[in-house]
Each structure stands twice: as structure tokens, then as C-alpha cells.
Enzyme design. Structure first.
Site, short mmCIF file in Angstrom:
data_model
loop_
_atom_site.label_atom_id
_atom_site.label_comp_id
_atom_site.label_asym_id
_atom_site.label_seq_id
_atom_site.Cartn_x
_atom_site.Cartn_y
_atom_site.Cartn_z
N ASP A 11 -8.11 -7.11 1.21
CA ASP A 11 -7.13 -7.17 2.30
C ASP A 11 -7.79 -6.56 3.50
O ASP A 11 -8.69 -5.72 3.37
CB ASP A 11 -5.86 -6.36 1.96
N GLY A 65 0.65 4.22 1.40
CA GLY A 65 0.68 5.19 2.49
C GLY A 65 -0.56 6.06 2.45
O GLY A 65 -0.80 6.87 3.33
N CYS A 100 -7.00 -25.89 10.68
CA CYS A 100 -5.93 -25.09 11.28
C CYS A 100 -5.50 -25.64 12.64
O CYS A 100 -6.23 -26.37 13.29
CB CYS A 100 -6.37 -23.63 11.41
N GLY A 102 -11.22 4.04 -0.10
CA GLY A 102 -12.07 5.00 0.62
C GLY A 102 -13.36 4.43 1.13
O GLY A 102 -14.31 5.16 1.39
N ASP A 154 0.87 -1.17 0.00
CA ASP A 154 0.00 0.00 0.00
C ASP A 154 0.90 1.22 0.00
O ASP A 154 2.02 1.19 0.51
CB ASP A 154 -0.93 0.01 1.22
N CYS A 185 -12.35 -27.38 10.42
CA CYS A 185 -11.28 -26.43 10.09
C CYS A 185 -9.95 -27.14 10.29
O CYS A 185 -9.73 -27.76 11.33
CB CYS A 185 -11.36 -25.19 10.97
N HIS A 240 -6.05 -19.17 12.69
CA HIS A 240 -7.40 -19.67 12.43
C HIS A 240 -8.18 -18.68 11.56
O HIS A 240 -8.84 -19.08 10.59
CB HIS A 240 -8.19 -19.90 13.72
N CYS A 244 -7.75 -25.26 15.75
CA CYS A 244 -8.90 -26.15 15.82
C CYS A 244 -8.53 -27.58 16.19
O CYS A 244 -9.39 -28.46 16.26
CB CYS A 244 -9.69 -26.09 14.51
N PHE A 304 -3.62 5.27 2.94
CA PHE A 304 -4.50 5.02 4.07
C PHE A 304 -4.04 5.78 5.31
O PHE A 304 -4.85 6.20 6.13
CB PHE A 304 -4.57 3.52 4.39
N GLN A 347 -11.53 6.73 -5.88
CA GLN A 347 -12.08 7.38 -4.69
C GLN A 347 -13.42 8.01 -5.07
O GLN A 347 -13.92 7.80 -6.16
CB GLN A 347 -11.10 8.45 -4.16
#
Length: 371
Positions: free
Chosen positions: A265, A94, A305, A215, A92, A303, A333, A308, A96, A188
Site C-alpha cells: 500500500d 494508527g 485509463c 518500519g 491500519d 494505458c 492513471h 490516457c 504509522f 519491526q
RNA sequence: GGUGGAGUUCCCGAGUGGCCAAAGGGGGCAGACUGUAAAUCUGCUAGCAAUGCUUUCCGUGGUUCGAAUCCACGUUCCACCA
């Protein structure tokens, strides 16, 4: 070098299944990208991250230029050499932080001036600088510097930010040199239909290899965000990847996919995981709650993971005792949950029953339910 | 046995005549978290028919308009001296 293959578009929704091919590897879409702001998805080793099904992770321009500095990352061969993560990465810009660190930021036409949250020094982040830093970081996908504003905000504020975002996108594109890196533009325009459509159209003219919707999830109700996607996403090229930035809850992801988004993300699975909240198919589980003290069931049946493989009672104990394993296991998880959700969504799209898939899992993540 | 110090709400601990149901921690309970200034933050934590009332500050009695705070005795703990 970089391509996006659109494999299937759902008949009744805008959902798509695709394949992103990059110099650093392939990513089946829709996909979720865990956030590794400072070069680490907090608490998770690369091997474990791979086992969650993660194929691409994020890094952040602002945070990495402050510490350790892009020259250091460059010294180690970029993010991949530095962190050991061999797959694709996305950084990213910057943008944000113009929103999240607004109190320490001054925005001019030239760029943003940050007061470092670490040591207070001034940091100039122009569009050109954001490109340069990301080139040094060597990310697979770099984002243009955009101007993110919170919602609600006066129309003029939203429009100024949108116009500036377009001007900055152009500057970013012109400054970009690195061959093994592609740059995505960011739409945006707040919750204003005309503004979103205009912004998308003007950015599409600049012909970027991928487009993001930014945004959003900055204070507005989820329904308004979905509505914004309804009229924004169709303005983006069908054959290019679409990325909804910073989103979101599992429901947000499914709704986003239904509206044609390919990439997401969000810090939610990791941050909430560190804070003892687990996402499951039956809703959220706040593992610190007393009712789990003697609960010998796994967090979620089926699950795969490592969390779990333990009881809820043990996971609760780890958090109550402030053992670092708790946050680690729950982060794993949650990322696993997000990746499985995307995998299942993709399978449903390929099978031609995405709408039904979504209908079957109208999970209310505002409520708790212990399965 | 003597001398000195101390016993506060679940725990530690502040408070030394009214502004005290009592600071601050801890613990407990609940909630929040959306391109990460977050392993963070917020609220509640004596009881109740609750803009007020009732029961609390080791125990009992007393002084006072009024006591967690002052006095007497008792009691328990700690330190030192025998």
C-alpha cells in the site's frame, strides 16, 4: 472465511502468485492497495477505482476515530456500508501516526496518547483500543498497533520499539473478537538483521493469519530496504500473506515482489497524482512542466485509463488551471499503472519468467523521460 | 479648460533621501512527495566575465556626497468641477 492460496513461487526469485480469499471477496496477489485514509481514496469514485483493477483498499484507525468516529461508521454498517466499497478493506492501526505525527504523540507502555491534529483534544490509543476501533470499522483485515520509528535511529530506540511492538501485538491478538475480521501482525526492527529475524520469529509463534513488514521507507535508502526484506521475509510463514507496509515506488514494488511480498500500500500514486506527477513505464512525467504544453500524445500508450484518452497538453492545462479533474485523472492513471504493474508481475510469475520481467523494466524513477 | 490624485521590476502592489535590484501577492520556471496533518511543500524569477560589477522604479533636466524617494518641465491615466 479467510485463506491464502499460494499458487506459484518463482524459480529464481522469491516472487509468489497467490489468491487471498476473504469474506468480502477475493484478491489475486501480488496486489497493490490504494490508501483511503478517511474512508475515501481521495478524488476517486468507487466505480472508477474498480476500473483501475483495485480489489482492496485501506482505511486508517487514527483518522477515522477522530472523524467521523467509529461509532458513526458502525452505525452505517462499517466501512463497507459507510463508503459503498463492497470489496475487502484493510485498516491500519494508527501505528504509522506514532511516526508521522510523533510531535503530537506520547508513547507509553500502555499505548499512545495523541494530541488530535484536528482539534487538539487528547486521544488514547492503546492496543486494545486500536482493535476495538477497527472492529467497529468492520475492516476485512485489521493491523495490530505497532510502534513505528524513523530511520536512522539509535539501536536502543529501534529495539525498544520492536519489543513494544511484540508486546502490543500479543495484546491486540488477545483483545480481538470479531469473527469476520482477521488480524495481521507487523515486524519491526529497523535495518538490523538480528532484530528483524527475532521479531519475525516471535510474532510467528503467536500465529497470526498474515504478516506485515513495517518500519521501512521511513528515511533509509531503497537498497537498505531491499536488503532488510532479503533477510526478513524468509522468516515469515510461506503459506500466509506478506504485506510490505507503506511501500512504495513502482521499483520498490517489483523488488518487494522479488523478495516474496504479496501486498503493498502506498499514498504515492494518489498523492503524487494530485501533485501532477504521473508514473509510466518510461519513468515519471511531471505534467506541469512547460514542455508538455503542446504535447498531443497520450500520457502513456496502451494505458486503458481515462487520463490516457486525453492529450498531455490537456492534462497539463487542467493542473495549471487548478481544475479538480487534473488530480482526479492522474490519481486514476497512477493507480491504474500500479495495478497493471502488479497484474503483469503476477502473469510473469505464473509464466515462470519474473526475473526476466523485472530485468526488462529497470525503470529509473528518479529521472524524467517523456517517452 | 480647471482642480486634485496617480504612473515601481512579466502583472498587481509596498517603498517617500543612504540598510533598495527594491517587501508582499500573482503569474512563470524547476524540484520534492513511500502504512496521507499534503489538491501540499520547497527553490528560482533584471543582466553579467557574478564574494563584485552593470542597467532599472513614465520621460527629460536639476538639487544632493548620495534619488524609486526632493524640485522643474513634459507626458499618460484616473476622479471631480466646468
Amino acid at each position: 472465511m479467510f485463506s491464502f492460496e499460494l499458487q506459484k513461487t518463482d524459480a529464481t526469485t522469491q516472487a509468489r502468485a497467490g489468491m487471498l480469499r476473504t469474506v468480502h471477496g477475493e484478491v489475486a496477489t501480488p496486489t497493490f492497495m490504494p490508501v483511503g485514509t478517511v474512508g475515501s481514496v481521495k478524488g476517486i469514485e468507487i466505480r472508477q477505482l474498480e476500473e483501475t483493477g483495485t480489489r482492496i483498499i485501506l482505511g486508517n484507525t487514527y483518522h477515522l476515530t477522530l472523524r467521523p468516529g467509529e461509532d458513526v461508521v458502525w452505525h452505517f454498517g462499517g466501512l463497507r456500508g459507510f463508503t459503498g466499497w463492497q470489496g475487502p478493506t484493510l485498516t491500519d492501526s494508527g501505528g504509522f501516526q506514532l511516526f508521522s505525527l510523533a510531535k503530537m504523540t506520547k508513547i507509553t507502555e500502555n499505548g499512545a496518547v495523541f494530541r488530535s491534529h484536528i482539534d487538539g483534544r487528547l486521544l488514547d490509543l492503546t492496543p486494545e483500543k486500536a482493535v476495538e476501533i477497527q472492529e467497529a470499522l468492520g475492516s476485512t483485515i485489521a493491523m495490530v498497533l505497532d510502534h513505528v520509528v524513523g530511520l536512522p535511529n539509535p539501536e536502543k530506540v529501534v529495539r525498544d520499539a520492536m519489543e513494544r511492538t511484540i508486546r502490543w501485538a500479543k495484546r491486540c491478538r488477545d483483545a480481538h473478537r470479531l469473527e469476520n475480521q482477521v488480524q495481521f501482525a507487523i515486524v519491526q526492527g529497523g535495518l538490523d538483521r538480528a532484530m528483524r529475524v527475532e521479531c519475525a520469529g516471535r510474532l510467528v509463534e503467536l500465529d497470526f493469519p498474515g504478516y506485515a513488514v513495517g518500519g521501512l521507507s521511513v528515511g533509509e535508502a531503497p537498497e537498505l530496504m531491499y536488503e532488510t526484506l532479503d533477510y526478513t521475509v524468509p522468516e515469515l510463514p510461506a503459506r500466509k500473506p506478506r504485506y510490505l507496509m507503506g511501500v512504495g515506488t513502482p521499483t520498490d514494488l517489483l523488488e518487494g515482489v522479488a523478495r516474496g511480498i504479496d501486498m503493498f500500500d502506498c499514498v504515492m500514486p494518489t498523492r503524487n497524482g494530485r501533485n501532477a506527477m504521473a508514473f509510466t513505464d518510461f519513468g515519471k512525467v511531471r505534467l506541469r512542466n512547460a514542455k508538455y504544453q503542446y504535447d498531443d500524445r497520450p500520457l502513456e500508450d496502451g494505458c486503458p485509463c481515462p487520463a490516457c484518452r486525453r492529450s498531455r497538453g490537456y492534462l497539463r492545462h487542467l493542473f495549471i488551471a487548478k481544475e479538480m479533474l487534473g488530480p482526479i485523472l492522474l490519481s486514476i492513471h497512477n493507480i491504474t499503472y500500479y495495478q497493471r504493474l502488479m497484474t503483469r508481475a503476477r502473469e510473469a510469475i505464473l509464466a515462470g519468467n519474473y526475473a526476466e520481467f523485472v530485468r526488462q523494466r529497470k525503470i529509473d524513477f528518479t529521472r524524467e523521460n517523456d517517452g
